[in-house]
Scaffold this motif. Sequence first.
Motif, PDB file in Angstrom:
ATOM      1  N   ALA A 143      -5.982  -1.876  -6.457  1.00  6.88           N
ATOM      2  CA  ALA A 143      -5.923  -3.127  -7.201  1.00  6.88           C
ATOM      3  C   ALA A 143      -6.746  -2.976  -8.485  1.00  6.88           C
ATOM      4  N   PRO A 144      -6.555  -3.842  -9.472  1.00  8.41           N
ATOM      5  CA  PRO A 144      -7.309  -3.708 -10.719  1.00  8.41           C
ATOM      6  C   PRO A 144      -8.828  -3.678 -10.528  1.00  8.41           C
ATOM      7  N   ILE A 149      -8.535  -0.548  -1.795  1.00  6.03           N
ATOM      8  CA  ILE A 149      -8.419  -1.081  -0.437  1.00  6.03           C
ATOM      9  C   ILE A 149      -7.634  -0.066   0.379  1.00  6.03           C
ATOM     10  N   GLU A 150      -8.159   0.284   1.556  1.00  7.13           N
ATOM     11  CA  GLU A 150      -7.478   1.232   2.431  1.00  7.13           C
ATOM     12  C   GLU A 150      -7.298   0.630   3.818  1.00  7.13           C
ATOM     13  N   TYR A 196       0.846  -1.186   0.000  1.00  7.57           N
ATOM     14  CA  TYR A 196       0.000   0.000   0.000  1.00  7.57           C
ATOM     15  C   TYR A 196       0.886   1.242   0.000  1.00  7.57           C
ATOM     16  N   GLN A 197       0.393   2.327  -0.567  1.00  5.99           N
ATOM     17  CA  GLN A 197       1.071   3.616  -0.512  1.00  5.99           C
ATOM     18  C   GLN A 197       0.454   4.441   0.618  1.00  5.99           C
ATOM     19  N   ILE A 198       1.283   5.003   1.470  1.00  3.43           N
ATOM     20  CA  ILE A 198       0.767   5.863   2.537  1.00  3.43           C
ATOM     21  C   ILE A 198       0.315   7.172   1.886  1.00  3.43           C
ATOM     22  N   ILE A 199      -0.971   7.488   2.077  1.00  3.21           N
ATOM     23  CA  ILE A 199      -1.520   8.708   1.482  1.00  3.21           C
ATOM     24  C   ILE A 199      -1.675   9.823   2.509  1.00  3.21           C
ATOM     25  N   ALA A 248     -12.854   1.937 -12.018  1.00  5.66           N
ATOM     26  CA  ALA A 248     -11.952   3.043 -12.342  1.00  5.66           C
ATOM     27  C   ALA A 248     -10.739   2.626 -13.165  1.00  5.66           C
ATOM     28  N   ARG A 249     -10.270   1.399 -13.002  1.00  2.00           N
ATOM     29  CA  ARG A 249      -9.080   0.963 -13.720  1.00  2.00           C
ATOM     30  C   ARG A 249      -9.412  -0.031 -14.836  1.00  2.00           C
ATOM     31  N   GLY A 250     -10.657   0.051 -15.344  1.00  2.00           N
ATOM     32  CA  GLY A 250     -11.038  -0.714 -16.525  1.00  2.00           C
ATOM     33  C   GLY A 250     -11.597  -2.100 -16.289  1.00  2.00           C
TER      34      GLY A 250
END
Length: 157
Positions: free
Chosen positions: A115-116, A120-121, A99-102, A140-142
Amino acid sequence: MNKIIFLISSIILLAGCSDINRIETPEKNIVQKGNLVFAEGRWGIILATSLGIIPKINFASISCDTNDMTCEEIESFIWTPKEQPILKENLLYHQRSVYQIIDYSDNTIKAKREAPVADIEITISLKDHFAEKSFRETKARGSETSNPNIYGKWILK
């Protein structure tokens, strides 16, 4: 890493020797050591539209590095035929997610994984000794098969 190997070995041993619903996991623990934050415990469901996202018997280990602004979650699951009818026997499954810390402020970490098929948070509060996870499918990602009406929320126990 040794804790996870021990945990998986213990789960396999316990699953073979006892009632599957009586498997214990380590107690919830959330600690900070310098720029690292660690959280571990069992995800307990708050609400979900689909119960097949996280099984009842699970264990999560999360490590966040506030220097590189990432969190790694390692989860172990035991899926039963009751939860996944396509199974004939219990299945031990293990997965790793990054995960990227936002947001990192006021002793709270919020991290996101896109994820595709879903967003998830994970939110960890050091002050409140609390962690939660949310999931929502997205197009959102197709991903044409995703359904935004499928979502879930869990707390770390």
